[in-house]
Design an enzyme around this catalytic site. Structure first.
Site, PDB file in Angstrom:
ATOM      1  N   ARG A 103     -24.253  32.479   2.651  1.00 34.92           N
ATOM      2  CA  ARG A 103     -25.611  32.587   3.193  1.00 34.92           C
ATOM      3  C   ARG A 103     -25.904  31.439   4.157  1.00 34.92           C
ATOM      4  NH1 ARG A 103     -25.026  35.270  -1.475  1.00 34.92           N
ATOM      5  NH2 ARG A 103     -26.461  36.937  -2.044  1.00 34.92           N
TER       6      ARG A 103
ATOM      7  N   GLN B  87     -26.101  41.592  -3.710  1.00 33.53           N
ATOM      8  CA  GLN B  87     -25.548  41.911  -2.386  1.00 33.53           C
ATOM      9  C   GLN B  87     -26.366  43.005  -1.712  1.00 33.53           C
ATOM     10  OE1 GLN B  87     -21.404  42.775  -3.088  1.00 33.53           O
ATOM     11  NE2 GLN B  87     -20.904  40.617  -3.416  1.00 33.53           N
TER      12      GLN B  87
ATOM     13  N   ARG C 276     -12.562  45.076 -13.602  1.00 36.48           N
ATOM     14  CA  ARG C 276     -12.358  43.911 -14.483  1.00 36.48           C
ATOM     15  C   ARG C 276     -12.332  44.270 -15.963  1.00 36.48           C
ATOM     16  NH1 ARG C 276     -15.719  39.445 -10.855  1.00 36.48           N
ATOM     17  NH2 ARG C 276     -13.919  38.950  -9.543  1.00 36.48           N
TER      18      ARG C 276
ATOM     19  N   LYS D 238     -19.991  29.803  -3.759  1.00 33.64           N
ATOM     20  CA  LYS D 238     -19.537  30.826  -2.803  1.00 33.64           C
ATOM     21  C   LYS D 238     -20.724  31.612  -2.243  1.00 33.64           C
ATOM     22  CE  LYS D 238     -16.661  34.190  -4.314  1.00 33.64           C
ATOM     23  NZ  LYS D 238     -17.218  35.527  -4.013  1.00 33.64           N
TER      24      LYS D 238
ATOM     25  N   LYS E 295     -15.718  45.503  -9.233  1.00 36.30           N
ATOM     26  CA  LYS E 295     -15.570  44.165  -8.638  1.00 36.30           C
ATOM     27  C   LYS E 295     -14.231  44.115  -7.889  1.00 36.30           C
ATOM     28  CE  LYS E 295     -19.496  42.543  -9.886  1.00 36.30           C
ATOM     29  NZ  LYS E 295     -20.486  42.257  -8.851  1.00 36.30           N
TER      30      LYS E 295
ATOM     31  N   ASP F  14     -20.022  37.555 -12.823  1.00 35.82           N
ATOM     32  CA  ASP F  14     -18.668  37.168 -12.389  1.00 35.82           C
ATOM     33  C   ASP F  14     -17.905  36.418 -13.482  1.00 35.82           C
ATOM     34  OD1 ASP F  14     -19.074  38.329  -9.945  1.00 35.82           O
ATOM     35  OD2 ASP F  14     -19.730  36.484  -8.964  1.00 35.82           O
TER      36      ASP F  14
ATOM     37  N   ARG G 137     -10.652  35.979 -10.003  1.00 32.06           N
ATOM     38  CA  ARG G 137     -11.176  35.572 -11.317  1.00 32.06           C
ATOM     39  C   ARG G 137     -10.258  36.031 -12.460  1.00 32.06           C
ATOM     40  NH1 ARG G 137     -15.474  32.979  -9.440  1.00 32.06           N
ATOM     41  NH2 ARG G 137     -16.736  34.019  -7.859  1.00 32.06           N
TER      42      ARG G 137
HETATM   43  C1  S3P Z   1     -22.840  38.074  -5.070  1.00 36.03           C
HETATM   44  C2  S3P Z   1     -23.388  39.020  -5.897  1.00 36.03           C
HETATM   45  C3  S3P Z   1     -22.650  39.649  -7.010  1.00 36.03           C
HETATM   46  C4  S3P Z   1     -21.415  38.873  -7.388  1.00 36.03           C
HETATM   47  C5  S3P Z   1     -20.621  38.460  -6.176  1.00 36.03           C
HETATM   48  C6  S3P Z   1     -21.467  37.580  -5.266  1.00 36.03           C
HETATM   49  C7  S3P Z   1     -23.658  37.516  -3.970  1.00 36.03           C
HETATM   50  O1  S3P Z   1     -22.265  40.945  -6.620  1.00 36.03           O
HETATM   51  O2  S3P Z   1     -20.599  39.638  -8.248  1.00 36.03           O
HETATM   52  O3  S3P Z   1     -19.454  37.759  -6.557  1.00 36.03           O
HETATM   53  O4  S3P Z   1     -23.269  36.483  -3.392  1.00 36.03           O
HETATM   54  O5  S3P Z   1     -24.701  38.106  -3.668  1.00 36.03           O
HETATM   55  P1  S3P Z   1     -23.234  42.218  -6.796  1.00 36.03           P
HETATM   56  O6  S3P Z   1     -24.356  42.077  -5.868  1.00 36.03           O
HETATM   57  O7  S3P Z   1     -22.373  43.398  -6.447  1.00 36.03           O
HETATM   58  O8  S3P Z   1     -23.638  42.218  -8.244  1.00 36.03           O
END
Ligand code: S3P
Length: 449
Positions: free
Chosen positions: A37, A180, A361, A32, A357, A330, A406
């Site tokens: 990206r 993120q 969770r 994902k 999240k 995750d 999830r």
């Molecule tokens: C992700 C970063 C994670 C993850 C999310 C996907 C990403 O989040 O939990 O499912 O693709 O950069 P955080 O950046 O909030 O930790």
């Protein structure tokens, strides 16, 4: 702030009781994080990129729709390959409607970064889960770069973001371990003159760095006294790429745990991304005694990949090292299911981020596991779980998935070892990341029926 109201979708209850063993091969959906990206960077390249193995889940489709709304041409061939004609860095167009991010935090935060350094204004909306998640963590650095952001109370969606061109390059130290937030700042830096720098005290998934370098961005990663320093030179010209998206280790996680806890299971999981920033669960399951081997190590799309073979094995409780959290962030919901079947008390702490999240969770899994008869202690930053020692779980309850894919999949896996059915109140969210999850589960069980 006016915005379209999404059509209500009726809940999809699913009931699962002990089945198995699980046998056979799993073809994973595309990763994902990498899929989001790939679409974003291809949309910013000059020319046509091809993407194979893209995850066709709702979250990634929300990113595709948003990139189309800002000018990219994105089409899927009949053979499942996606073709993207990019607009070039700096070339994003003003969207005419609000960008509907659905359930997807990754789409929201990364696209906020992209818009922040373009001369456009975008409104971001999402479902009830996404609209309760904190956006302050991206609002802060993007505001420093010059974006003008009006958010709903608490720094949440809906929000409106007016980008600034030229934006101001920053050096930003991440206050939370978040890929993120890191990516949002790097993406804003793509169309910002000079060098934008992110300092990451705790390493998080590095797909943005790997893929941006693959697209020809000038990006460096160094170890500094306060963590990793990632620098990107702005006003970049990205070259179109042929991308192969490896399988999602966060989706593999459900089969790693299902195969470990259901007696007689033997599953081969093909093409799992083994990027070390994503393999925390694999390490933790092995520490618990899981029988998982990895074979055929190779590189796909600039990422390490392997096939994983999991066989049923008795699990022993452990204290989960807190510093492993970013590489399995995750995977905690499904780890909690593994812990519920282990011998002894598993303690998993240091994972505050789980509170923000798709659902909280920690609270959602504490409630779901308690409802099915597992003894759980809730901490502010994790759970302690008393395992069944390999015995079946009582089950016989309805649990709430809280718009969180999830949670729904983790509780479905718990159902595979439950004496009485576990009913998941709504399995619709599974479509955000793993549309074929229940089909794959049925195929693995049917192989031995
Ligand atoms: C992700 C970063 C994670 C993850 C999310 C996907 C990403 O989040 O939990 O499912 O693709 O950069 P955080 O950046 O909030 O930790």
């Amino acid at each position: 702030m006016s915005h379209a109201t999404p059509l209500p979708v009726s809940p999809l209850p699913v009931s699962i009781v002990a089945r198995g063993p699980l046998r056979g091969d799993v073809t994973l959906p595309g990763d994902k994080s990498i899929s989001h990206r790939a679409l974003m960077f291809a949309s910013l390249a000059v020319g046509r990129s091809r993407i194979e193995g893209l995850l066709e889940g709702e979250d990634v489709l929300a990113t595709a729709a948003a990139m189309r709304a800002m000018g990219a041409t994105i089409e899927r061939d009949s053979d499942g390959v996606w073709q993207v004609d990019g607009v070039g860095v700096g070339g994003l167009l003003q969207p005419v409607q609000a960008l509907d991010m659905g359930n997807s935090g990754t789409s929201t935060r990364l696209l906020m970064g992209l818009v922040a350094s373009h001369p456009i204004t975008a409104t971001f909306i999402g479902d009830a889960s996404l609209s309760s998640r904190p956006m302050g963590r991206v609002i802060e650095p993007l505001t420093q770069m010059g974006a003008d952001i009006t958010a709903s109370p608490g720094g949440r969606l809906p929000l409106m973001l007016r980008g600034l061109t030229p934006a101001v390059p920053v050096e930003y130290t991440l206050p939370v371990a978040s890929a993120q937030v890191k990516s949002a700042v790097l993406l804003a830096g793509l169309n910002t003159p000079g060098i934008t720098r992110v300092i990451e005290p705790v390493p998080t998934r590095d797909h943005s760095e790997r893929m941006l370098a693959g697209f020809g961005a000038e990006l460096t990663v160094e170890e500094g006294p306060d963590g990793r320093i990632i620098s990107i030179r702005g006003e970049a010209e990205l070259q179109p790429q042929d991308i192969q998206v490896p399988g999602d280790p966060s989706s593999a996680a459900f089969w790693l745990v299902a195969g470990s806890i259901v007696p007689g299971s033997h599953i081969t999981i093909r093409n799992a991304c083994m990027n070390p920033t994503r393999t925390g669960l694999l390490q933790v399951l092995r520490m618990m005694g899981a029988d998982i081997t990895d074979t055929s190590a190779r590189t796909v799309g600039g990422e390490p990949v392997a096939d994983l073979v999991v066989r049923h094995a008795p699990l022993t409780a452990i204290e989960v090292p807190a510093d492993i959290a970013p590489s399995m962030i995750d995977e905690y919901p499904i780890l909690f299911v593994a812990a519920a079947c282990a011998t002894g008390r598993t303690v998993a702490r240091g994972a505050h981020e789980l509170r923000v999240k798709e659902s909280d969770r920690i609270a959602t899994m504490a409630a779901a596991l308690t409802a099915i008869g597992v003894s759980v202690t809730e901490h502010d930053d994790g759970l302690s779980i008393d395992g069944s020692g390999g015995a079946r779980l009582p089950g016989g309850a309805q649990v709430a998935s809280k718009l969180d894919h999830r949670i729904a999949m983790s509780m479905a896996v718990a159902g595979l070892v439950a004496r009485a059915p576990i009913c998941i109140d709504d399995a619709n969210p599974v479509a955000t990341s793993y549309p074929a999850f229940f089909e794959t589960l049925d195929a693995l069980v049917r192989a031995t029926d």
